[in-house]
Design an enzyme around this catalytic site. Sequence first.
Site, mmCIF file in Angstrom:
data_model
loop_
_atom_site.group_PDB
_atom_site.id
_atom_site.type_symbol
_atom_site.label_atom_id
_atom_site.label_comp_id
_atom_site.label_asym_id
_atom_site.label_seq_id
_atom_site.Cartn_x
_atom_site.Cartn_y
_atom_site.Cartn_z
ATOM 1 C CG ASN A 6 -1.751 1.220 1.367
ATOM 2 O OD1 ASN A 6 -1.855 2.004 0.419
ATOM 3 N ND2 ASN A 6 -2.365 1.405 2.520
ATOM 4 C CG LEU A 7 3.038 1.907 -3.367
ATOM 5 C CD1 LEU A 7 3.450 2.190 -4.814
ATOM 6 C CD2 LEU A 7 4.247 1.425 -2.575
ATOM 7 C CE LYS A 8 0.081 3.263 4.711
ATOM 8 N NZ LYS A 8 -0.095 3.364 6.129
ATOM 9 C CG HIS A 89 -6.109 1.438 4.902
ATOM 10 N ND1 HIS A 89 -5.675 2.455 5.727
ATOM 11 C CD2 HIS A 89 -5.072 0.579 4.774
ATOM 12 C CE1 HIS A 89 -4.417 2.215 6.066
ATOM 13 N NE2 HIS A 89 -4.024 1.082 5.496
ATOM 14 C CD GLU A 91 -3.129 5.196 6.716
ATOM 15 O OE1 GLU A 91 -3.102 5.236 5.476
ATOM 16 O OE2 GLU A 91 -2.177 4.769 7.408
ATOM 17 C CD GLU A 158 -3.613 -3.073 7.030
ATOM 18 O OE1 GLU A 158 -2.468 -3.248 6.608
ATOM 19 O OE2 GLU A 158 -4.311 -2.100 6.739
ATOM 20 N N GLY A 164 2.033 1.973 10.728
ATOM 21 C CA GLY A 164 2.983 3.083 10.616
ATOM 22 C C GLY A 164 3.650 3.472 11.926
ATOM 23 C CB SER A 194 4.785 -2.014 12.134
ATOM 24 O OG SER A 194 4.366 -0.675 12.357
HETATM 25 C C1 PEP Z 1 -1.062 -0.097 5.859
HETATM 26 O O1 PEP Z 1 -1.254 1.112 5.799
HETATM 27 O O2 PEP Z 1 -1.857 -0.881 5.318
HETATM 28 C C2 PEP Z 1 0.113 -0.571 6.602
HETATM 29 C C3 PEP Z 1 0.168 -1.827 6.910
HETATM 30 O O3 PEP Z 1 1.052 0.378 6.914
HETATM 31 P P1 PEP Z 1 2.466 0.114 7.651
HETATM 32 O O4 PEP Z 1 3.079 -1.109 7.028
HETATM 33 O O5 PEP Z 1 3.261 1.338 7.376
HETATM 34 O O6 PEP Z 1 2.179 -0.098 9.086
#
Ligand code: PEP
Length: 236
Positions: A6-8, A89, A91, A158, A164, A194
């Site tokens: 996921n490059l966000k 997600h 976010e 998640e 993050g 993470s």
């Molecule tokens: C995500 O946003 O789906 C995610 C897993 O982010 P991170 O790996 O940075 O925790």
Amino acid sequence: MIIAANLKTNLTRKSTTEYINSLEAYIKSSGVSQDVLVFPAMSALDSFNSSYLSVGAQNAYPTKNGAFTGEIGTEQLDEFNITTILIGHSERRHILGETQESIATKFEYYKKLGYTIVYCVGEPLQKREAGKEEMMEYISAQYEGIDTSYENLIIAYEPVWAIGTGLTPTLEDIEEIHTDLKKKSYAPLLYGGSVKVDNAKEVLALKNVDGVLVGSAALKVDDFCHMISFAEELQK
Ligand code: PEP
């Protein structure tokens, strides 16, 4: 296994193309047999048409087109043959304020079109600290209105507090929650939060973990390829 990036809101159209080209070259030259998914920023979507990986949308509105300022619909996704979407997600739930109802509507819309849906669930820290029962109740509510038997469904667990932050649940906790969540749906179940080169192999090796969804640590393509190589070695 399924290894997803996921490059966000990171990378440009140019650097995303370089990223995907490098990734494809790696998959091709190493004979990788895992399913690799990449979710670039909206402005970097393009017709990648690769047989080695799939490119999906981080978000889209449940519409073909119309007056939905700031959103895209299937008219824009079709231009690039995109048939994979990330829904739910954290976010989007917690920063952009998407409700379970709007998420379920989006899910239903993209399900009817046959999209591969990576559907995210996970609890904030406060729910985790409130104990297992309250935490599982919170996560269960994120299954409301979701067809858990949809054939093109992939679920990603998640924990919000792990995204993050560099924090992760213990391996035992991941395995325990995944085992519980597998009772709700037979869909492939990814862990996200993470994941990085240092911990990806042990997470991927866990029972009921069918892959990982990686954010920050996937931004360096070499690191993402490294994580794919772990899945390849494990050959679950
Ligand atoms: C995500 O946003 O789906 C995610 C897993 O982010 P991170 O790996 O940075 O925790």
